[in-house]
Design a protein around this motif. Structure first.
Motif, PDB file in Angstrom:
ATOM      1  N   PHE A 114       0.832  -1.205   0.000  1.00 52.52           N
ATOM      2  CA  PHE A 114       0.000   0.000   0.000  1.00 52.52           C
ATOM      3  C   PHE A 114       0.863   1.250   0.000  1.00 52.52           C
ATOM      4  O   PHE A 114       1.845   1.353   0.736  1.00 52.52           O
ATOM      5  N   GLU A 115       0.454   2.206  -0.818  1.00 57.37           N
ATOM      6  CA  GLU A 115       0.993   3.557  -0.722  1.00 57.37           C
ATOM      7  C   GLU A 115       0.202   4.280   0.358  1.00 57.37           C
ATOM      8  O   GLU A 115      -1.020   4.153   0.441  1.00 57.37           O
ATOM      9  N   GLU A 116       0.875   5.048   1.205  1.00 53.71           N
ATOM     10  CA  GLU A 116       0.158   5.773   2.245  1.00 53.71           C
ATOM     11  C   GLU A 116      -0.750   6.840   1.617  1.00 53.71           C
ATOM     12  O   GLU A 116      -0.433   7.404   0.573  1.00 53.71           O
ATOM     13  N   ILE A 117      -1.876   7.103   2.266  1.00 51.78           N
ATOM     14  CA  ILE A 117      -2.808   8.120   1.776  1.00 51.78           C
ATOM     15  C   ILE A 117      -2.250   9.504   2.085  1.00 51.78           C
ATOM     16  O   ILE A 117      -1.887   9.801   3.228  1.00 51.78           O
ATOM     17  N   ALA A 118      -2.179  10.335   1.074  1.00 50.74           N
ATOM     18  CA  ALA A 118      -1.629  11.679   1.244  1.00 50.74           C
ATOM     19  C   ALA A 118      -2.623  12.574   1.972  1.00 50.74           C
ATOM     20  O   ALA A 118      -3.825  12.531   1.707  1.00 50.74           O
ATOM     21  N   MET A 146     -16.005  14.644 -13.240  1.00 52.17           N
ATOM     22  CA  MET A 146     -14.817  14.434 -12.416  1.00 52.17           C
ATOM     23  C   MET A 146     -14.845  13.042 -11.818  1.00 52.17           C
ATOM     24  O   MET A 146     -15.829  12.634 -11.209  1.00 52.17           O
ATOM     25  N   LEU A 147     -13.727  12.305 -12.020  1.00 52.77           N
ATOM     26  CA  LEU A 147     -13.615  10.935 -11.535  1.00 52.77           C
ATOM     27  C   LEU A 147     -12.300  10.819 -10.763  1.00 52.77           C
ATOM     28  O   LEU A 147     -11.224  10.796 -11.351  1.00 52.77           O
ATOM     29  N   LEU A 148     -12.405  10.789  -9.439  1.00 51.12           N
ATOM     30  CA  LEU A 148     -11.233  10.573  -8.595  1.00 51.12           C
ATOM     31  C   LEU A 148     -11.238   9.126  -8.125  1.00 51.12           C
ATOM     32  O   LEU A 148     -12.213   8.675  -7.518  1.00 51.12           O
ATOM     33  N   VAL A 149     -10.157   8.425  -8.412  1.00 45.21           N
ATOM     34  CA  VAL A 149     -10.062   7.012  -8.043  1.00 45.21           C
ATOM     35  C   VAL A 149      -9.424   6.899  -6.662  1.00 45.21           C
ATOM     36  O   VAL A 149      -8.304   7.385  -6.464  1.00 45.21           O
ATOM     37  N   PRO A 150     -10.107   6.291  -5.701  1.00 45.88           N
ATOM     38  CA  PRO A 150      -9.506   6.133  -4.371  1.00 45.88           C
ATOM     39  C   PRO A 150      -8.288   5.224  -4.435  1.00 45.88           C
ATOM     40  O   PRO A 150      -8.248   4.280  -5.225  1.00 45.88           O
ATOM     41  N   LYS A 191     -17.557   4.209  -4.592  1.00 45.41           N
ATOM     42  CA  LYS A 191     -18.744   3.372  -4.413  1.00 45.41           C
ATOM     43  C   LYS A 191     -18.665   2.130  -5.297  1.00 45.41           C
ATOM     44  O   LYS A 191     -18.968   1.014  -4.858  1.00 45.41           O
ATOM     45  N   THR A 192     -18.253   2.325  -6.538  1.00 42.76           N
ATOM     46  CA  THR A 192     -18.133   1.197  -7.469  1.00 42.76           C
ATOM     47  C   THR A 192     -17.085   0.199  -7.002  1.00 42.76           C
ATOM     48  O   THR A 192     -17.333  -1.010  -6.936  1.00 42.76           O
ATOM     49  N   LEU A 193     -15.900   0.677  -6.678  1.00 45.96           N
ATOM     50  CA  LEU A 193     -14.800  -0.208  -6.321  1.00 45.96           C
ATOM     51  C   LEU A 193     -15.058  -0.941  -5.009  1.00 45.96           C
ATOM     52  O   LEU A 193     -14.622  -2.086  -4.833  1.00 45.96           O
ATOM     53  N   SER A 194     -15.783  -0.307  -4.103  1.00 45.60           N
ATOM     54  CA  SER A 194     -16.110  -0.960  -2.830  1.00 45.60           C
ATOM     55  C   SER A 194     -16.958  -2.212  -3.048  1.00 45.60           C
ATOM     56  O   SER A 194     -16.867  -3.174  -2.286  1.00 45.60           O
ATOM     57  N   LYS A 195     -17.785  -2.191  -4.097  1.00 46.96           N
ATOM     58  CA  LYS A 195     -18.634  -3.349  -4.390  1.00 46.96           C
ATOM     59  C   LYS A 195     -17.817  -4.536  -4.883  1.00 46.96           C
ATOM     60  O   LYS A 195     -18.286  -5.672  -4.854  1.00 46.96           O
ATOM     61  N   HIS A 196     -16.592  -4.273  -5.346  1.00 45.18           N
ATOM     62  CA  HIS A 196     -15.772  -5.328  -5.946  1.00 45.18           C
ATOM     63  C   HIS A 196     -14.450  -5.515  -5.197  1.00 45.18           C
ATOM     64  O   HIS A 196     -13.480  -6.003  -5.777  1.00 45.18           O
ATOM     65  N   GLN A 197     -14.414  -5.162  -3.936  1.00 42.99           N
ATOM     66  CA  GLN A 197     -13.152  -5.179  -3.196  1.00 42.99           C
ATOM     67  C   GLN A 197     -12.568  -6.576  -3.016  1.00 42.99           C
ATOM     68  O   GLN A 197     -11.385  -6.722  -2.689  1.00 42.99           O
ATOM     69  N   ASP A 198     -13.370  -7.625  -3.223  1.00 48.44           N
ATOM     70  CA  ASP A 198     -12.861  -8.988  -3.116  1.00 48.44           C
ATOM     71  C   ASP A 198     -12.263  -9.487  -4.432  1.00 48.44           C
ATOM     72  O   ASP A 198     -11.810 -10.632  -4.518  1.00 48.44           O
ATOM     73  N   GLU A 199     -12.277  -8.650  -5.454  1.00 45.16           N
ATOM     74  CA  GLU A 199     -11.724  -9.014  -6.752  1.00 45.16           C
ATOM     75  C   GLU A 199     -10.407  -8.265  -6.988  1.00 45.16           C
ATOM     76  O   GLU A 199     -10.026  -7.382  -6.213  1.00 45.16           O
ATOM     77  N   LEU A 370     -13.195  15.465 -18.933  1.00 42.28           N
ATOM     78  CA  LEU A 370     -13.169  14.515 -17.827  1.00 42.28           C
ATOM     79  C   LEU A 370     -11.878  14.709 -17.048  1.00 42.28           C
ATOM     80  O   LEU A 370     -10.788  14.575 -17.598  1.00 42.28           O
ATOM     81  N   PHE A 371     -12.009  15.061 -15.758  1.00 42.17           N
ATOM     82  CA  PHE A 371     -10.863  15.065 -14.855  1.00 42.17           C
ATOM     83  C   PHE A 371     -10.752  13.654 -14.279  1.00 42.17           C
ATOM     84  O   PHE A 371     -11.686  13.173 -13.633  1.00 42.17           O
ATOM     85  N   LEU A 372      -9.618  12.982 -14.507  1.00 43.60           N
ATOM     86  CA  LEU A 372      -9.457  11.612 -14.037  1.00 43.60           C
ATOM     87  C   LEU A 372      -8.087  11.466 -13.376  1.00 43.60           C
ATOM     88  O   LEU A 372      -7.058  11.487 -14.045  1.00 43.60           O
ATOM     89  N   TYR A 373      -8.113  11.320 -12.055  1.00 39.83           N
ATOM     90  CA  TYR A 373      -6.891  11.214 -11.262  1.00 39.83           C
ATOM     91  C   TYR A 373      -7.041  10.130 -10.200  1.00 39.83           C
ATOM     92  O   TYR A 373      -8.153   9.812  -9.770  1.00 39.83           O
ATOM     93  N   SER A 374      -5.912   9.636  -9.718  1.00 40.32           N
ATOM     94  CA  SER A 374      -5.925   8.920  -8.445  1.00 40.32           C
ATOM     95  C   SER A 374      -6.026   9.961  -7.337  1.00 40.32           C
ATOM     96  O   SER A 374      -5.622  11.120  -7.519  1.00 40.32           O
ATOM     97  N   GLY A 375      -6.567   9.537  -6.210  1.00 40.31           N
ATOM     98  CA  GLY A 375      -6.739  10.479  -5.109  1.00 40.31           C
ATOM     99  C   GLY A 375      -5.427  11.109  -4.679  1.00 40.31           C
ATOM    100  O   GLY A 375      -5.318  12.334  -4.531  1.00 40.31           O
ATOM    101  N   ASN A 376      -4.393  10.294  -4.482  1.00 38.72           N
ATOM    102  CA  ASN A 376      -3.116  10.810  -3.993  1.00 38.72           C
ATOM    103  C   ASN A 376      -2.507  11.834  -4.937  1.00 38.72           C
ATOM    104  O   ASN A 376      -1.968  12.849  -4.508  1.00 38.72           O
TER     105      ASN A 376
END
Length: 408
Positions: A114-118, A146-150, A191-199, A370-376
């Motif tokens: 894991f990268e630490e959360i900034a 705007m799409l920020l990826v956690p 919200k989307t990624l949380s539904k698939h966290q076991d994948e 479309l703004f598309l970034y990772s959160g960090n």
């Protein structure tokens, strides 16, 4: 008498041993110094997947400010002979001692890194949010999403090392969404990624999301992006590499033997011919994918060859819309899903782009953004506001000009 003689003999033996150790140590130092003087400098570290510090030039200002000595210390640390071997020993000792963190990388369960959360600087975050709002107000004709990826630690918290705590990125995103208000349409990737966290939605050894994570997010985001059809069965995936080992493993020196799969998704039953133009490099290709990158350590760069300042993708889509993606590297495996649905897609990475954003909008006749970034990346981005400001009017109503357009 015999006792005194024995003590003298023992002292002589200790002095002899100490002298021998001292001579061996000095000899070792001389050999290492000689090796470092003779050995050529390396430009990159394949295992760490980064550029190494090069010998700094001596300047008066560097000597007076102390910057030269700092740069030289970094240079010596990067170019030290045997550095990789010593780094491996250090990591091994730390792991035996129970360390759950190496070089800022958290070592989780089931080989997950894991990268630490900034933690965002409030002034910088406010500046970026305000620049987006001003950009939208200046260009009311554009549809802006705007799409920020956690980041991984936000979604896969169950795999964090015991007792590890990270910043609440969901809460930060919530405050950002509220601050932006109706100026942009917020796409909730968390919200989307949380539904698939076991994948397998994130790599274990790398900080990026996988193509599967990007695909699930694309399916849920499609209506917001103006894509009316059901896209969930429109793509088929193919593995292009099965021995990927990412940047977090390289940075930490942990899980270097873990191999992962990189997949690409290809549209089914659709003509997806395109021309990809790396504008600054003046390189045109008929594919998004750079197969040569699969022979290097940076295999994630198979998508677009890595990051560039401006990439223009012309498609054969019948849709007349033209999309501008303001992005970081998380967009590289997401944008391929969009190519059947836009006539043209222009990708701009503010970390490398220094031109005028209005030149991009006008040259390519952009209709959607479309703004598309990772959160960090977004939370630490000090380039975005400058790029957006380059296309905003000054107090006299005259558009600002920030350098020469990279599209020319």
């Amino acid at each position: 008498m015999n006792k005194r003689l024995n003590n003298r003999g023992n002292r002589r033996k200790r002095r002899t041993a100490e002298n021998l150790i001292a001579k061996l140590f000095i000899g070792f130092l001389i050999i290492m110094i000689g090796c470092n003087l003779i050995a050529p400098d390396k430009k990159i570290s394949e295992k760490e997947n980064r550029v190494l510090e090069q010998r700094p030039k001596i300047t008066m200002s560097g000597l007076l400010t102390g910057n030269f000595m700092k740069q030289y210390e970094s240079y010596l640390a990067d170019q030290f002979v045997g550095r990789e071997f010593l780094r491996k020993i250090k990591t091994t000792i730390s792991r035996v001692g129970g360390s759950k963190k190496e070089q800022g990388v958290l070592i989780g369960k089931d080989d997950q890194l894991f990268e630490e959360i900034a933690m965002p600087q409030s002034e910088l975050l406010e500046k970026n949010i305000q620049s987006i709002k001003t950009f939208v107000d200046t260009h009311e004709e554009l549809k802006v999403n705007m799409l920020l990826v956690p980041d991984t630690a936000t979604i896969l918290q169950d795999q964090l090392p015991a007792f590890a705590t990270v910043e609440d990125q969901r809460a930060i995103f919530g405050r950002m969404k509220k601050a932006l208000g109706k100026s942009v349409n917020w796409i909730d990737a968390a919200k989307t990624l949380s539904k698939h966290q076991d994948e397998k939605i994130y790599y274990k050894t790398d900080h990026h999301w996988t193509s599967l994570g990007a695909f699930y997010t694309f399916v849920d985001a499609a209506p917001s992006l103006g894509i009316k059809e059901d896209v969930s069965s429109k793509y088929v995936s193919y593995p292009v590499s099965t021995d990927f080992n990412g940047t977090l493993a390289a940075k930490s020196g942990v899980k270097m033997g873990v191999d992962e799969e990189i997949d690409i998704y290809v549209p089914q039953n659709t003509d997806n011919d395109l021309i990809v133009n790396h504008v600054e490099e003046q390189q045109k290709m008929a594919t998004i994918y750079h197969a040569d990158k699969l022979k290097t350590r940076d295999k994630y760069a198979v998508f677009f060859g890595g990051n560039s300042s401006v990439i223009d993708i012309k498609t054969v889509s019948q849709d007349k819309r033209r999309l501008l993606v303001i992005k970081d590297s998380y967009a590289n495996c997401f944008v391929p899903f969009l190519t059947p649905y836009y006539r043209e897609i222009v990708m701009v990475d503010p970390r490398y782009y220094s031109g005028n954003i209005d030149d991009i909008l006008q040259t390519y006749k952009i209709s959607d953004v479309l703004f598309l970034y990772s959160g960090n990346t977004f939370l630490q981005d000090n380039n975005l506001s400058g790029v957006l400001a380059s296309g905003q009017s000054n107090e006299n109503g005259v558009p600002n000009k920030k350098g020469t357009s990279k599209t020319e």
